[in-house]
Motif scaffolding. Structure first.
Motif, PDB file in Angstrom:
ATOM      1  N   ALA A  18       0.792  -1.226   0.000  1.00  0.00           N
ATOM      2  CA  ALA A  18       0.000   0.000   0.000  1.00  0.00           C
ATOM      3  C   ALA A  18       0.819   1.269   0.000  1.00  0.00           C
ATOM      4  CB  ALA A  18      -0.947   0.002   1.204  1.00  0.00           C
ATOM      5  N   CYS A  52       1.993   0.498  -4.602  1.00  0.00           N
ATOM      6  CA  CYS A  52       1.510   1.866  -4.632  1.00  0.00           C
ATOM      7  C   CYS A  52       2.669   2.800  -4.319  1.00  0.00           C
ATOM      8  CB  CYS A  52       0.375   2.039  -3.632  1.00  0.00           C
ATOM      9  SG  CYS A  52      -0.933   0.812  -3.909  1.00  0.00           S
ATOM     10  N   THR A  63      -2.746   9.517   0.965  1.00  0.00           N
ATOM     11  CA  THR A  63      -1.803   8.792   1.823  1.00  0.00           C
ATOM     12  C   THR A  63      -1.099   9.801   2.716  1.00  0.00           C
ATOM     13  OG1 THR A  63      -1.473   7.054   0.176  1.00  0.00           O
ATOM     14  CG2 THR A  63       0.230   7.316   1.860  1.00  0.00           C
ATOM     15  N   HIS A  75      -0.201   6.022   6.794  1.00  0.00           N
ATOM     16  CA  HIS A  75       0.768   5.002   6.404  1.00  0.00           C
ATOM     17  C   HIS A  75       1.814   4.820   7.500  1.00  0.00           C
ATOM     18  CE1 HIS A  75       4.959   5.947   5.252  1.00  0.00           C
ATOM     19  NE2 HIS A  75       4.560   7.201   5.290  1.00  0.00           N
ATOM     20  N   SER A  96      -2.273   1.657   7.758  1.00  0.00           N
ATOM     21  CA  SER A  96      -1.314   0.777   7.091  1.00  0.00           C
ATOM     22  C   SER A  96      -0.164   0.433   8.026  1.00  0.00           C
ATOM     23  CB  SER A  96      -0.784   1.455   5.823  1.00  0.00           C
ATOM     24  OG  SER A  96       0.036   0.568   5.097  1.00  0.00           O
ATOM     25  N   LEU A 148      -4.355  -2.196   6.186  1.00  0.00           N
ATOM     26  CA  LEU A 148      -3.497  -2.261   5.005  1.00  0.00           C
ATOM     27  C   LEU A 148      -2.095  -2.665   5.439  1.00  0.00           C
ATOM     28  CD1 LEU A 148      -4.567   1.121   3.356  1.00  0.00           C
ATOM     29  CD2 LEU A 148      -5.287  -1.157   2.606  1.00  0.00           C
ATOM     30  N   GLU A 204       2.199  -2.501   4.104  1.00  0.00           N
ATOM     31  CA  GLU A 204       3.103  -1.786   3.208  1.00  0.00           C
ATOM     32  C   GLU A 204       4.547  -2.150   3.497  1.00  0.00           C
ATOM     33  OE1 GLU A 204       4.294   2.366   4.573  1.00  0.00           O
ATOM     34  OE2 GLU A 204       2.214   2.263   5.278  1.00  0.00           O
ATOM     35  N   ALA A 230      -6.883  -2.581  -0.127  1.00  0.00           N
ATOM     36  CA  ALA A 230      -6.040  -1.680  -0.911  1.00  0.00           C
ATOM     37  C   ALA A 230      -6.625  -1.437  -2.295  1.00  0.00           C
ATOM     38  CB  ALA A 230      -4.629  -2.245  -1.022  1.00  0.00           C
TER      39      ALA A 230
END
Length: 275
Positions: free
Chosen positions: A18, A47, A138, A165, A185, A211, A213, A260
């Motif tokens: 993500a 992403c 984000t 994030h 995330s 999420l 990442e 996501a």
């Protein structure tokens, strides 16, 4: 078994990273092998976030040339002091002409040279851009979680999707941000057993708001050099996250991938990945 072997042996069929920065560090000069490793590890969508005007067009090009890379563009709080007078107009032009998200943007009160007023002005301008174009956002936040919640709560209209994030806030703030509409995330910081704050918070996130990442090339999992992170290590994050939450890794992988794709559905990469 070393880290690379465990990635390939994990058997996770569907992962979405993500948040990453494929334009930075060693990845900029060794991207194609890293993408091959990510795909072999089950990462189906990445992403990639631009952080300042100097990398926006390069990041946009990555999305255009790779079907499994979706793009967000924004002015990161670290670069607020370096912005040109036309930064917002340049960003809006790219957003208007391309199916991209807004990011990475945010607030960072951990900087040595504090510029909180400027940060907030830049942040809110980009949030308004996301509202106007109905784009996912984000958000980076360090030591400003209360202020971030206040600013979002005061907005008359919010973007359709918002992500915190590499979440580094407290577990008590998780439901606060979820109520405001945030996805949260989780990155490889949870692989460090000493990071009790992150490990506690990740358990509190609702399944439909979760999420995962890489945040590559930084914040690598335990056992990997800190600035040598890459999307292929995402299964390591999922494995630890699943263990902490008492869930099966394949369930966490499938759920976070679905979340996501919903989050980034307006972006070309998200649409392509969902087909």
């Amino acid at each position: 078994m070393n880290g690379a072997d465990s990635l390939l042996a994990s058997g996770l069929p569907d992962l979405v990273d993500a948040h990453c920065h494929l334009q930075d560090g060693f990845l900029r000069h060794a991207l194609e092998p890293a993408l091959l490793r990510a795909r072999a590890a089950g990462v189906r969508m990445m992403c990639c976030n631009g952080t300042h005007a100097g990398d926006w067009r390069y990041v946009l090009g990555l999305g255009r040339s790779h079907a499994d890379i979706c793009v967000s563009l924004g002015l990161h709080p670290w670069y607020v002091g370096e912005r040109g007078t036309d930064w917002l107009a340049r960003l809006e032009e790219l957003v208007a002409d391309n199916p991209v998200g807004i990011g990475e943007i945010g607030l960072d009160n951990a900087l040595d040279a504090r510029n909180d007023v400027e940060q907030e002005e830049v942040f809110l301008a980009q949030m308004e851009l996301a509202v106007r174009y109905r784009r996912p956002v984000t958000i980076h936040c360090r030591k400003a979680f209360g202020r971030l919640a206040d600013l979002i709560g005061a907005m008359r209209e919010r973007p359709p999707y918002m992500m915190l994030h590499a979440y580094a806030g407290s577990h008590e703030m998780v439901p606060v941000f979820e109520k405001l509409g945030f996805y949260i995330s989780i990155c490889a910081s949870i692989t460090r057993t000493a990071n009790r704050k992150a490990r506690t918070a990740c358990v509190r996130v609702s399944p439909d708001r979760l999420l995962v990442e890489s945040d590559s090339p930084a914040i690598a999992p335990v056992g990997v050099d800190f600035e040598r992170n890459e999307p292929a290590y995402l299964p390591m994050v999922v494995d630890v996250l699943a263990e902490l939450r008492g869930e099966r890794p394949e369930v966490v992988a499938a759920r976070t991938a679905a979340n996501a794709r919903l989050f980034f559905r307006c972006c070309a990469g998200g649409d392509a990945a969902a087909e």
